[in-house]
Design a protein around this motif. Structure first.
Motif, PDB file in Angstrom:
ATOM      1  N   ASN A 408      38.869  46.962  21.382  1.00  0.00           N
ATOM      2  CA  ASN A 408      40.137  46.642  20.732  1.00  0.00           C
ATOM      3  C   ASN A 408      40.467  47.778  19.759  1.00  0.00           C
ATOM      4  O   ASN A 408      39.625  48.154  18.943  1.00  0.00           O
ATOM      5  CB  ASN A 408      39.988  45.315  19.975  1.00  0.00           C
ATOM      6  CG  ASN A 408      41.273  44.842  19.342  1.00  0.00           C
ATOM      7  OD1 ASN A 408      42.055  45.631  18.827  1.00  0.00           O
ATOM      8  ND2 ASN A 408      41.474  43.538  19.356  1.00  0.00           N
ATOM      9  N   PRO A 409      41.669  48.346  19.826  1.00  0.00           N
ATOM     10  CA  PRO A 409      41.973  49.477  18.938  1.00  0.00           C
ATOM     11  C   PRO A 409      42.065  49.099  17.471  1.00  0.00           C
ATOM     12  O   PRO A 409      42.054  49.984  16.602  1.00  0.00           O
ATOM     13  CB  PRO A 409      43.324  49.986  19.465  1.00  0.00           C
ATOM     14  CG  PRO A 409      43.926  48.812  20.160  1.00  0.00           C
ATOM     15  CD  PRO A 409      42.776  48.038  20.744  1.00  0.00           C
ATOM     16  N   ASN A 410      42.146  47.808  17.183  1.00  0.00           N
ATOM     17  CA  ASN A 410      42.270  47.357  15.785  1.00  0.00           C
ATOM     18  C   ASN A 410      41.176  46.347  15.467  1.00  0.00           C
ATOM     19  O   ASN A 410      41.419  45.143  15.386  1.00  0.00           O
ATOM     20  CB  ASN A 410      43.655  46.735  15.560  1.00  0.00           C
ATOM     21  CG  ASN A 410      44.770  47.713  15.831  1.00  0.00           C
ATOM     22  OD1 ASN A 410      44.844  48.763  15.197  1.00  0.00           O
ATOM     23  ND2 ASN A 410      45.643  47.371  16.778  1.00  0.00           N
ATOM     24  N   PRO A 411      39.934  46.821  15.290  1.00  0.00           N
ATOM     25  CA  PRO A 411      38.831  45.883  15.025  1.00  0.00           C
ATOM     26  C   PRO A 411      38.933  45.282  13.630  1.00  0.00           C
ATOM     27  O   PRO A 411      39.630  45.806  12.756  1.00  0.00           O
ATOM     28  CB  PRO A 411      37.598  46.782  15.126  1.00  0.00           C
ATOM     29  CG  PRO A 411      38.086  48.130  14.717  1.00  0.00           C
ATOM     30  CD  PRO A 411      39.491  48.220  15.266  1.00  0.00           C
ATOM     31  N   LYS A 412      38.230  44.189  13.456  1.00  0.00           N
ATOM     32  CA  LYS A 412      38.152  43.591  12.127  1.00  0.00           C
ATOM     33  C   LYS A 412      37.302  44.476  11.215  1.00  0.00           C
ATOM     34  O   LYS A 412      36.597  45.371  11.654  1.00  0.00           O
ATOM     35  CB  LYS A 412      37.569  42.184  12.213  1.00  0.00           C
ATOM     36  CG  LYS A 412      38.510  41.168  12.848  1.00  0.00           C
ATOM     37  CD  LYS A 412      37.992  39.753  12.650  1.00  0.00           C
ATOM     38  CE  LYS A 412      38.979  38.724  13.188  1.00  0.00           C
ATOM     39  NZ  LYS A 412      38.514  37.335  12.942  1.00  0.00           N
ATOM     40  N   GLU A 413      37.355  44.158   9.921  1.00  0.00           N
ATOM     41  CA  GLU A 413      36.733  45.038   8.942  1.00  0.00           C
ATOM     42  C   GLU A 413      35.207  45.050   9.022  1.00  0.00           C
ATOM     43  O   GLU A 413      34.571  45.943   8.460  1.00  0.00           O
ATOM     44  CB  GLU A 413      37.172  44.647   7.535  1.00  0.00           C
ATOM     45  CG  GLU A 413      36.807  43.220   7.168  1.00  0.00           C
ATOM     46  CD  GLU A 413      37.361  42.809   5.806  1.00  0.00           C
ATOM     47  OE1 GLU A 413      37.939  43.674   5.115  1.00  0.00           O
ATOM     48  OE2 GLU A 413      37.207  41.633   5.442  1.00  0.00           O
ATOM     49  N   TRP A 414      34.612  44.098   9.737  1.00  0.00           N
ATOM     50  CA  TRP A 414      33.144  44.107   9.822  1.00  0.00           C
ATOM     51  C   TRP A 414      32.618  45.109  10.831  1.00  0.00           C
ATOM     52  O   TRP A 414      31.419  45.335  10.922  1.00  0.00           O
ATOM     53  CB  TRP A 414      32.595  42.715  10.145  1.00  0.00           C
ATOM     54  CG  TRP A 414      33.365  41.854  11.092  1.00  0.00           C
ATOM     55  CD1 TRP A 414      34.072  40.733  10.774  1.00  0.00           C
ATOM     56  CD2 TRP A 414      33.501  42.008  12.513  1.00  0.00           C
ATOM     57  NE1 TRP A 414      34.647  40.191  11.913  1.00  0.00           N
ATOM     58  CE2 TRP A 414      34.305  40.940  12.983  1.00  0.00           C
ATOM     59  CE3 TRP A 414      33.025  42.942  13.436  1.00  0.00           C
ATOM     60  CZ2 TRP A 414      34.640  40.787  14.331  1.00  0.00           C
ATOM     61  CZ3 TRP A 414      33.360  42.805  14.780  1.00  0.00           C
ATOM     62  CH2 TRP A 414      34.151  41.744  15.211  1.00  0.00           C
ATOM     63  N   SER A 415      33.472  45.751  11.615  1.00  0.00           N
ATOM     64  CA  SER A 415      33.007  46.732  12.603  1.00  0.00           C
ATOM     65  C   SER A 415      32.795  48.080  11.927  1.00  0.00           C
ATOM     66  O   SER A 415      33.724  48.679  11.378  1.00  0.00           O
ATOM     67  CB  SER A 415      34.039  46.872  13.724  1.00  0.00           C
ATOM     68  OG  SER A 415      33.573  47.764  14.719  1.00  0.00           O
ATOM     69  N   ALA A 416      31.550  48.583  11.976  1.00  0.00           N
ATOM     70  CA  ALA A 416      31.200  49.808  11.263  1.00  0.00           C
ATOM     71  C   ALA A 416      31.149  51.034  12.166  1.00  0.00           C
ATOM     72  O   ALA A 416      31.549  52.130  11.762  1.00  0.00           O
ATOM     73  CB  ALA A 416      29.848  49.635  10.567  1.00  0.00           C
ATOM     74  N   PHE A 417      30.626  50.879  13.392  1.00  0.00           N
ATOM     75  CA  PHE A 417      30.496  52.015  14.313  1.00  0.00           C
ATOM     76  C   PHE A 417      30.552  51.484  15.728  1.00  0.00           C
ATOM     77  O   PHE A 417      29.936  50.463  16.043  1.00  0.00           O
ATOM     78  CB  PHE A 417      29.173  52.753  14.086  1.00  0.00           C
ATOM     79  CG  PHE A 417      28.994  53.960  14.972  1.00  0.00           C
ATOM     80  CD1 PHE A 417      29.392  55.219  14.550  1.00  0.00           C
ATOM     81  CD2 PHE A 417      28.434  53.842  16.248  1.00  0.00           C
ATOM     82  CE1 PHE A 417      29.242  56.331  15.373  1.00  0.00           C
ATOM     83  CE2 PHE A 417      28.287  54.945  17.073  1.00  0.00           C
ATOM     84  CZ  PHE A 417      28.695  56.199  16.630  1.00  0.00           C
ATOM     85  N   ARG A 418      31.281  52.217  16.626  1.00  0.00           N
ATOM     86  CA  ARG A 418      31.422  51.752  18.002  1.00  0.00           C
ATOM     87  C   ARG A 418      31.287  52.939  18.956  1.00  0.00           C
ATOM     88  O   ARG A 418      31.699  54.053  18.641  1.00  0.00           O
ATOM     89  CB  ARG A 418      32.787  51.096  18.217  1.00  0.00           C
ATOM     90  CG  ARG A 418      33.100  50.009  17.217  1.00  0.00           C
ATOM     91  CD  ARG A 418      34.342  49.226  17.586  1.00  0.00           C
ATOM     92  NE  ARG A 418      35.565  50.018  17.630  1.00  0.00           N
ATOM     93  CZ  ARG A 418      36.753  49.548  17.977  1.00  0.00           C
ATOM     94  NH1 ARG A 418      36.888  48.275  18.330  1.00  0.00           N
ATOM     95  NH2 ARG A 418      37.820  50.316  17.993  1.00  0.00           N
ATOM     96  N   SER A 419      30.721  52.680  20.131  1.00  0.00           N
ATOM     97  CA  SER A 419      30.621  53.710  21.159  1.00  0.00           C
ATOM     98  C   SER A 419      30.668  53.059  22.532  1.00  0.00           C
ATOM     99  O   SER A 419      30.039  52.025  22.765  1.00  0.00           O
ATOM    100  CB  SER A 419      29.321  54.501  21.019  1.00  0.00           C
ATOM    101  OG  SER A 419      29.158  55.396  22.113  1.00  0.00           O
ATOM    102  N   THR A 420      31.392  53.702  23.451  1.00  0.00           N
ATOM    103  CA  THR A 420      31.415  53.249  24.843  1.00  0.00           C
ATOM    104  C   THR A 420      30.470  54.067  25.715  1.00  0.00           C
ATOM    105  O   THR A 420      30.460  53.903  26.940  1.00  0.00           O
ATOM    106  CB  THR A 420      32.842  53.351  25.417  1.00  0.00           C
ATOM    107  OG1 THR A 420      33.291  54.703  25.329  1.00  0.00           O
ATOM    108  CG2 THR A 420      33.804  52.441  24.672  1.00  0.00           C
ATOM    109  N   ASP A 421      29.675  54.947  25.130  1.00  0.00           N
ATOM    110  CA  ASP A 421      28.697  55.715  25.908  1.00  0.00           C
ATOM    111  C   ASP A 421      27.645  54.785  26.499  1.00  0.00           C
ATOM    112  O   ASP A 421      27.225  53.805  25.862  1.00  0.00           O
ATOM    113  CB  ASP A 421      27.968  56.729  25.018  1.00  0.00           C
ATOM    114  CG  ASP A 421      28.825  57.930  24.671  1.00  0.00           C
ATOM    115  OD1 ASP A 421      30.018  57.941  25.024  1.00  0.00           O
ATOM    116  OD2 ASP A 421      28.287  58.854  24.031  1.00  0.00           O
TER     117      ASP A 421
END
Length: 465
Positions: A408-421
């Motif tokens: 989701n391009p607009n995550p909630k504030e609890w999302s710190a780091f994301r990767s699709t690798d």
């Protein structure tokens, strides 16, 4: 008919005669280890397709080969597919192992033996600093991280593997032949270190029968939920699927919840929490995620987190229970991505300092913003230093035929780091106060793309305040 013609006739029938004789499958395959939770022990599990005896011959590395023998039992597993294929699952428990000693072994019987493997017995000391590789959603097709994991495991980089649900895609397919092939694939990992598991949604067919029969986890729940200790950690494996497959029995949901409550109560006794201060959970479907896939944690309050109100009686969720008993780290998969969260509870975590100042802060409200940040994140400079809520990690991108997910391009504030690798996570429980986590990208040739230290000077419910 002359002799020549008779011989030719017999030769022409030879293929039919051969096809009419069932093959003899007594050779062990799909060898894998698991830790039964008792110090100085290890379980060896394997499969044959004809009934044989179950032996493991083993010895200390460098000693006389196979000087010790342990005997076990085989159980018949009949897959529920159309062919009703039969296989024999062998289990042998090795006991009296010397902590941290390396053993050489093979398994089988006089009718066939496996290749030779080795493992290092787990150290039962509470000062042991175990190293884990952890991931979910690894399939038979497109298992991209598998080769790197195979090499690193055989190099001795890990003491334990945690597979957090979803195996093979799917083990029941082609009358369970996909399950066989997947178990052969992971043998090059799982025959060398304990391969600890929990069920995912892709195991649900035939009431999780392939999962329940193929793996050998501690306890007596057919590997659905269990706990064990290693180093300074108490590790709990649970089934999130009891919230979704109610056709297999609503009572399973309540049985697991009651078991979790008792297990957490025991782990939180002062004498137990003093020696095993870290409590780590692993379950397949996460409480939180920001993938754009219309799954449980993106469309409504997660069943796993909040429970279900459409059952009689209502089914309790797990977030409050885990918070009450001071669970430190929660490991999840299911989403085919990697995501690290800020410490979060009740769907709330403070905003970053800049957005807080920009949107809310003026005068005394500024102090409130800083206070809110500290409530959940330890401190704004070091959010995982004495965090005030559990730390969640989602690691479901090991590789499968469903590929990776989108965020989701607009995550909630609890999302710190994301990767699709594509990749997997490493974890080390260093000591009573320090735990290290890092994410490996297989797309980037093994590069570590994210890492954190979780530092807790105090554990348990009181540590949140």
């Amino acid at each position: 008919m002359g002799p020549a013609h008779a011989a030719c006739a017999l030769l022409s029938l030879a293929p039919l005669l051969v096809l009419g004789v069932p093959p003899i499958w007594t050779q062990p395959e799909q060898v894998h280890l698991s830790y039964p939770g008792e110090s100085g022990s290890m379980v060896v599990t394997w499969t044959t397709f004809n009934k044989t005896e179950s032996y493991v011959e083993y010895s200390l590395m460098g000693g006389r080969l196979f000087e010790m023998t342990a005997k076990g039992e085989a159980s018949l597993f009949v897959d529920s597919g159309k062919e009703k294929r039969k296989m024999f699952i062998h289990r042998v428990i090795l006991t009296g192992l010397k902590p941290a000693a390396t053993y050489v072994y093979h398994c089988g019987s006089a009718e066939g033996w496996s290749d030779i493997f080795f493992f290092t017995a787990l150290n039962n000391s509470t000062s042991f600093s175990p190293r884990f590789a952890l991931y979910g959603d690894l399939g038979n097709e497109n298992p991209q991280s598998l080769a790197r994991l195979q090499k690193e495991t055989q190099q001795g980089m890990y003491d334990v593997i945690l597979h957090i649900g979803d195996f093979a895609y799917d083990m029941h397919e082609d009358n369970a032949r996909i399950g066989d092939e997947f178990m052969r694939q992971i043998q090059s990992i799982a025959a060398y270190v304990p391969y600890m598991t929990c069920p995912g949604n892709h195991e649900a067919t035939y009431n999780f029968s392939n999962y329940r029969n193929r793996f050998s986890m501690p306890g007596n729940t057919e590997s659905l939920w269990y706990s064990w200790n290693l180093g300074s950690a108490h590790i709990i494996s649970l089934s999130t699927e009891v919230y979704f497959y109610l056709e297999f029995g609503l009572e399973l949901l309540f049985k697991q919840y009651e078991w979790l409550m008792k297990d957490l109560e025991e782990a939180n006794k002062p004498e137990n929490r003093a020696v095993r201060p870290w409590i780590i959970t692993m379950g397949h479907r996460p409480m939180y995620c920001s993938d754009d896939d219309q799954d449980d944690c993106t469309t409504f309050d997660s069943y796993v987190r909040r429970g279900r109100n459409d059952t009689k009686p209502s089914a309790p969720g797990l977030e409050d229970l885990f918070y009450l008993y001071g669970v430190d780290v929660e490991l999840w998969a299911h989403e085919h991505t990697y995501e690290r969260l800020w410490p979060v509870y009740g769907d709330k975590v403070s905003s970053s300092p800049h957005s807080c100042i920009y949107s809310l802060c003026s005068g005394s409200v500024t102090e409130m913003c800083v206070f809110l940040f500290k409530v959940f994140n330890g401190s704004k400079e070091q959010p995982y230093l004495n965090p005030k809520a559990p730390v969640h990690i989602i690691t479901g991108s090991a590789g499968c035929r469903e590929r990776t997910d989108r965020f989701n391009p607009n995550p909630k504030e609890w999302s710190a780091f994301r990767s699709t690798d594509y990749g997997y996570t490493r974890m080390q429980v260093v000591n009573a106060t320090h735990l290290y986590l890092e994410q490996v990208s297989d797309d980037q040739y093994g590069k570590v793309i994210d890492s954190i230290w979780v530092v807790k000077e105090k554990h348990g419910y009181s540590s949140w305040f």
